[in-house]
Design a protein around this motif. Structure first.
Motif, PDB file in Angstrom:
ATOM      1  N   GLU A 159       0.840  -1.190   0.000  1.00  0.00           N
ATOM      2  CA  GLU A 159       0.000   0.000   0.000  1.00  0.00           C
ATOM      3  C   GLU A 159       0.878   1.244   0.000  1.00  0.00           C
ATOM      4  O   GLU A 159       1.752   1.403   0.852  1.00  0.00           O
ATOM      5  N   LYS A 160       0.662   2.119  -0.949  1.00  0.00           N
ATOM      6  CA  LYS A 160       1.422   3.376  -1.029  1.00  0.00           C
ATOM      7  C   LYS A 160       0.917   4.318   0.055  1.00  0.00           C
ATOM      8  O   LYS A 160      -0.283   4.554   0.176  1.00  0.00           O
ATOM      9  N   ILE A 161       1.840   4.854   0.874  1.00  0.00           N
ATOM     10  CA  ILE A 161       1.445   5.768   1.950  1.00  0.00           C
ATOM     11  C   ILE A 161       1.979   7.171   1.761  1.00  0.00           C
ATOM     12  O   ILE A 161       1.684   8.062   2.542  1.00  0.00           O
ATOM     13  N   GLY A 162       2.815   7.393   0.741  1.00  0.00           N
ATOM     14  CA  GLY A 162       3.344   8.730   0.535  1.00  0.00           C
ATOM     15  C   GLY A 162       4.260   8.812  -0.664  1.00  0.00           C
ATOM     16  O   GLY A 162       4.459   7.837  -1.391  1.00  0.00           O
ATOM     17  N   VAL A 163       4.802  10.013  -0.833  1.00  0.00           N
ATOM     18  CA  VAL A 163       5.712  10.299  -1.942  1.00  0.00           C
ATOM     19  C   VAL A 163       6.860  11.171  -1.445  1.00  0.00           C
ATOM     20  O   VAL A 163       6.691  11.957  -0.507  1.00  0.00           O
ATOM     21  N   LEU A 164       8.046  11.016  -2.063  1.00  0.00           N
ATOM     22  CA  LEU A 164       9.234  11.788  -1.670  1.00  0.00           C
ATOM     23  C   LEU A 164       9.951  12.303  -2.906  1.00  0.00           C
ATOM     24  O   LEU A 164       9.944  11.663  -3.955  1.00  0.00           O
ATOM     25  N   TRP A 165      10.596  13.446  -2.752  1.00  0.00           N
ATOM     26  CA  TRP A 165      11.431  14.020  -3.793  1.00  0.00           C
ATOM     27  C   TRP A 165      12.812  14.295  -3.206  1.00  0.00           C
ATOM     28  O   TRP A 165      12.932  14.732  -2.066  1.00  0.00           O
ATOM     29  N   ILE A 166      13.869  14.054  -3.981  1.00  0.00           N
ATOM     30  CA  ILE A 166      15.236  14.383  -3.567  1.00  0.00           C
ATOM     31  C   ILE A 166      15.506  15.820  -3.991  1.00  0.00           C
ATOM     32  O   ILE A 166      15.254  16.196  -5.135  1.00  0.00           O
ATOM     33  N   LYS A 167      16.019  16.619  -3.044  1.00  0.00           N
ATOM     34  CA  LYS A 167      16.306  18.028  -3.310  1.00  0.00           C
ATOM     35  C   LYS A 167      17.730  18.353  -2.898  1.00  0.00           C
ATOM     36  O   LYS A 167      18.323  17.670  -2.069  1.00  0.00           O
ATOM     37  N   ASP A 168      18.280  19.416  -3.484  1.00  0.00           N
ATOM     38  CA  ASP A 168      19.601  19.916  -3.107  1.00  0.00           C
ATOM     39  C   ASP A 168      19.420  21.109  -2.188  1.00  0.00           C
ATOM     40  O   ASP A 168      18.776  22.090  -2.554  1.00  0.00           O
ATOM     41  N   GLY A 169      19.992  21.028  -0.985  1.00  0.00           N
ATOM     42  CA  GLY A 169      19.931  22.131  -0.029  1.00  0.00           C
ATOM     43  C   GLY A 169      21.305  22.733   0.181  1.00  0.00           C
ATOM     44  O   GLY A 169      22.297  22.287  -0.407  1.00  0.00           O
ATOM     45  N   LYS A 170      21.376  23.734   1.029  1.00  0.00           N
ATOM     46  CA  LYS A 170      22.647  24.412   1.318  1.00  0.00           C
ATOM     47  C   LYS A 170      23.664  23.461   1.933  1.00  0.00           C
ATOM     48  O   LYS A 170      24.859  23.618   1.745  1.00  0.00           O
ATOM     49  N   GLN A 171      23.175  22.473   2.709  1.00  0.00           N
ATOM     50  CA  GLN A 171      24.089  21.554   3.386  1.00  0.00           C
ATOM     51  C   GLN A 171      24.058  20.152   2.789  1.00  0.00           C
ATOM     52  O   GLN A 171      24.453  19.194   3.437  1.00  0.00           O
ATOM     53  N   GLY A 172      23.559  20.018   1.571  1.00  0.00           N
ATOM     54  CA  GLY A 172      23.546  18.725   0.912  1.00  0.00           C
ATOM     55  C   GLY A 172      22.154  18.285   0.505  1.00  0.00           C
ATOM     56  O   GLY A 172      21.191  19.030   0.609  1.00  0.00           O
ATOM     57  N   LYS A 173      22.077  17.045   0.050  1.00  0.00           N
ATOM     58  CA  LYS A 173      20.804  16.507  -0.423  1.00  0.00           C
ATOM     59  C   LYS A 173      19.912  16.103   0.749  1.00  0.00           C
ATOM     60  O   LYS A 173      20.396  15.695   1.795  1.00  0.00           O
ATOM     61  N   PHE A 174      18.601  16.215   0.537  1.00  0.00           N
ATOM     62  CA  PHE A 174      17.605  15.767   1.501  1.00  0.00           C
ATOM     63  C   PHE A 174      16.358  15.386   0.730  1.00  0.00           C
ATOM     64  O   PHE A 174      16.276  15.588  -0.480  1.00  0.00           O
ATOM     65  N   MET A 175      15.397  14.781   1.409  1.00  0.00           N
ATOM     66  CA  MET A 175      14.141  14.414   0.775  1.00  0.00           C
ATOM     67  C   MET A 175      13.009  15.208   1.409  1.00  0.00           C
ATOM     68  O   MET A 175      13.042  15.500   2.610  1.00  0.00           O
ATOM     69  N   SER A 176      12.043  15.557   0.599  1.00  0.00           N
ATOM     70  CA  SER A 176      10.830  16.183   1.119  1.00  0.00           C
ATOM     71  C   SER A 176       9.656  15.512   0.441  1.00  0.00           C
ATOM     72  O   SER A 176       9.775  14.989  -0.675  1.00  0.00           O
ATOM     73  N   GLY A 177       8.531  15.503   1.127  1.00  0.00           N
ATOM     74  CA  GLY A 177       7.369  14.872   0.534  1.00  0.00           C
ATOM     75  C   GLY A 177       6.197  14.842   1.475  1.00  0.00           C
ATOM     76  O   GLY A 177       6.126  15.598   2.449  1.00  0.00           O
ATOM     77  N   ILE A 178       5.283  13.926   1.186  1.00  0.00           N
ATOM     78  CA  ILE A 178       4.067  13.780   1.973  1.00  0.00           C
ATOM     79  C   ILE A 178       3.919  12.308   2.321  1.00  0.00           C
ATOM     80  O   ILE A 178       3.952  11.439   1.440  1.00  0.00           O
ATOM     81  N   ILE A 179       3.768  12.024   3.615  1.00  0.00           N
ATOM     82  CA  ILE A 179       3.543  10.662   4.094  1.00  0.00           C
ATOM     83  C   ILE A 179       2.322  10.699   4.997  1.00  0.00           C
ATOM     84  O   ILE A 179       2.280  11.478   5.954  1.00  0.00           O
TER      85      ILE A 179
END
Length: 64
Positions: A2-22
């Motif tokens: 069952e899919k519970i959310g989605v994430l995107w990889i982003k580039d920030g000032k201090q490196g990569k991170f993920m943001s999304g909705i869960i």
């Protein structure tokens, strides 16, 4: 599965991170840079601000 959310990889000032909705909640996921042994988590998840929680943007169309 069952899919519970989605994430995107982003580039920030201090490196990569993920943001999304869960589970309908906005989240930010960062690599745990303080990990010192195998028992510590690899990533940390933080509650983000949902769009309806953000302060309104000023309306540029108002002629003052």
């Amino acid at each position: 599965m069952e899919k519970i959310g989605v994430l995107w990889i982003k580039d920030g000032k201090q490196g990569k991170f993920m943001s999304g909705i869960i589970g309908g909640k906005s989240v930010l996921i960062f690599k745990n840079t303080r990990k010192k042994d195998a028992k510590h988590p690899d990533y940390e998840v933080f509650k983000g601000q949902n769009r309806d929680e953000l302060p309104p943007k000023p309306d540029d169309d108002i002629p003052f």
